[in-house]
Write an enzyme that holds these catalytic residues in place. Sequence first.
Site, PDB file in Angstrom:
ATOM      1  CB  CYS A   1      41.143  33.789  42.044  1.00  0.00           C
ATOM      2  SG  CYS A   1      42.500  32.612  41.945  1.00  0.00           S
TER       3      CYS A   1
ATOM      4  CG  ASN B   1      40.835  37.586  38.667  1.00  0.00           C
ATOM      5  OD1 ASN B   1      39.687  37.628  39.084  1.00  0.00           O
ATOM      6  ND2 ASN B   1      41.867  37.463  39.466  1.00  0.00           N
TER       7      ASN B   1
ATOM      8  CD  GLU C   1      41.083  37.968  42.660  1.00  0.00           C
ATOM      9  OE1 GLU C   1      42.243  38.189  42.290  1.00  0.00           O
ATOM     10  OE2 GLU C   1      40.539  36.838  42.566  1.00  0.00           O
TER      11      GLU C   1
END
Length: 770
Positions: A281, A279, A283
Amino acid sequence: MDMVAGHSQTQPPALERISSISRQIWADKYRLKSDGGTPMDITIEDTWRRIARALAAVEAEPALWESRFYTALEDFKFLPAGRIIAGAGTDRRVTLFNCFVMGDIEDDLGSIFSHLREAALTMQQGGGIGYDFSTLRPKGAVVKGVSADASGPLSFMDVWDAMCRTIMSAGARRGAMMATLRCDHPDIEAFIAAKREPGRLRNFNLSVLITDAFMAAVEADADWPLVFGGTTYRTLRARALWESVMRATYDYAEPGVLFIDRINKRNNLYYCETIHSTNPCAEQPLPPYGACLLGSINLAALVREPFTPAAHLDEEALTELVAVAVRMMDNTIDASGFPLEAQHQEAMAKRRIGLGLTGLADALMMVGLRYGTPKAAEAAERWAREVNRAAYIASARLAAEKAPFPLYEQAAYLAGETVRELDADVRALIGEHGIRNALLTSIAPTGTISLLADNVSSGVEPVFAHSFVRKVTEPDGSKREELVEDYAVRLYRAKFGAEAKLPDYFVTAQTLTPLEHIRMQAALQRHVDSAISKTVNVPADIPFEAFQEVYFEAYRQGCKGCTTYRPNAITGSILSVAPEPASDAEAVAAAAAIPVEPNHSPIPRPGKLAGSTYKLRWLDNEHAMYITINDIEEAGRRRPFEVFISSANMEHFSWVVALTRMISAVFRRGGEVAFVADELKNIFDPRGGQWSGGRYVPSLIAAIGGIIEQHMIETGFLTPGGHADHQPHVANLSAPAGALGMICPQCNQPGVTKDGGCLNCHQCGWSKCS
C-alpha cells in the site's frame, strides 16, 4: 485505583457499546479461537488483554507494562495493525509484521527462483511483500552462454502472481504484492500497460519509480533514454512516457507513482541503505529485506466535547498515548517471528516502526472542520506534528533505557534531511541518548481495523459514506437489513436526534475536489518520516489534463507518491442510492428502492448458429480438447450464445459438462457476458499451469477462458483492450452520502471502496491487502 478496573466499573463491556459490524469483524478476524474453532477470547477485553500481555512479556516489569498497554488498547484508542491483533499471544507461527520488501533479485535464473521461494515463505505467514523488478534485464536482451533471449521482468511477475494465488488457495491469509519498475527501464512501457490485459497480475499493485531527473525531463519535454546495464536500448520523449503512465492509471487506476529520489533523500537511514520498493500500500518505503510493523492512534477517540464550541483534541492525552504506543511497537519487534532470517536481522538492526493515525476525518467533523479546507489541513498537520514529536521523544528515552538501534550513527543520523526539521529540543535529546527506532511514523490504510474500532473513518481518508444499509445473514439463513453509520455521524445524531440535519462540514469523499485530497496528504506528509497510504478519489468525468495535474501537484507539494481512483466501467463504478435518510426506517426503504437490472429470460435457440472451433492441447496430455463457441446475431452484432467442449479424456467428462452448461446458461441470458472469460482466466490449478504464447497460463480452465476471450475479440464483441462494445452504465461520482461502492468478492454486496491505496469492503470487512 487501577485504570482498567475503574473503567470496567463505570461502563458496560465493549461488545455492548459498539456496532454489530464491529462485533462481526472482531469475531471473524481477530477473536482467538482454538484449532477446533472454540472461542478463546470471550470478549474484546480478552483480546486487548492477550495483546497487552504478549507485548509486555519482553519487559523487565511485565505486570506494570501489561496494565499500561491494556489501557492504551482499551476502547480502541490505539489500534495495532491487524496481524498484531490477530497473532499476538497466540503461540502460532505467524509474523506480527504487516509488510516486507524482499531482497534485490540478481539477474540470473537461480537467484530469481530463490527469491520466488522467499516470497512464498513470507506470504505463507501472512506478510504483504514488495519487489523491485528493475534489476532484471529487458525482454529480448541476450542471455550470454545459453544462446537465448531474456523473457523480461514481466514474465517473471506472472510467475510471482501465480505463486500468490497458489499460496492463497492453501488457506494462508491474503498477502498482497507490490511490484515496482524504474522509469528508465527498457520494459517500462510494457509494465505500464500490463493490467490492460484482463486477468493479468491481479495479485500485484504496480508503481513506477519516478526520478527527479525524469520529472525535469517531462517539464522540459526532453528526450528520455531507456537504459539497462549501461546500454541505452532506445530513447523516447519523457512527456510521452509520462502521459502513458497517466493514461493507464486514468483508465485502470494503476500504476501508481513513487517519487523515489525524494523517498531516499528524506530517509533517516540515507547513510546505510537505498530504497527502491515499498510494501503493497506504499506507506512503507523499505530497503531489501526491510520489514515494518504498523499501528494507528485513533484521533476520534481523543476528541473532547465534540460538536460544541469547546470541541478539541486532547493533545496531552495524545502525547501520553503515543509514548505507550511506541514502546508497544518496539516490543513487538522482539516478540514477533519472521519468515526469513534476513528479515529478522534487518528489523533488529534498524528497529523501524510505523506509527500512524486513523479516524482523522471523524475527528475533524467532531471539532467542526470540513475535510480538505485550509483550516482542516492546518489542524491535521498540527496533530501529525504532535504525534511525530512525541514519537521521537519516546524513542530517544527508550534508547537511554534500552540502547539505540544498532546501526545508529549520531552525526549521520542528525544530519538527515527529515531529522534536521525536528524541534531543537528533540534533536538535543537524540544527540544525548541516541534513538531506539530509526524511523517512527507512517500512515497506513486501516480499512478493517477502523471498522473494528466502531466504524471510525479509515486512516487519513475522508468518510466514504455517512451511512449505508448492510445485508446480514442470520443463523437460520434468513436475511435482514441494518443501518451502518459512520462513528461521528452516529455520535452527532445521538446528541441532536435521529432527524437532525448534518452540518456542512460532514463531507464525503465524493464531494471533495482532487486538490483538496492532495492538500490533506501534503500537510500530513510534512510530519511523517516514512510515507502515507492515501487514495485521491476523482470524478469519472474529470478531463485527462486535469487528472494529470493531480500528480504534478502531488509532486510540487512534497508528497512521496500518489494514488488515484477514477470509477469507470473497468475499475468499477460507484452505485448511487437515494439521498441520505434521516432514520433507520427510511434507510431500509431507500435501499429497497435502488433500481435493479431485471434478469433476462433465456433466448430460444435458433435452428442455425455461426461459430468457431478451437483446438487446445494442455500439458503433456495426448488428447487434445476442442472448444466450440456459437454466436447469435442481434441488431447486426454477434455475441456468444453457447459453448461446447469435447475431450476424449474421460477424466474431464463431469466438469466439462458442468462448465459448458453453466457458461451457456449465462450466454443465453444475454447482457454483458464478457466477464465470463475474465473469471475463467483467473482460475488457477495448485498443481501448476503452463507457458503458452510467451506468458504463463495458470490452469486448463484459464486456457479455456483465454480461448473464449480470443473468440470474443475476433468476432468484434470485445475489443483487444478488454472493452465490450456495449459498456455498462457508469453512475455519476457526485453521488450522495449513501453511495455504497463496488461489489465485494467475498460477501457479494455493494460496499467495496478504495481508500488508503487498498480495496476494502465496508459490508463484511474483506480487504485486498490483509
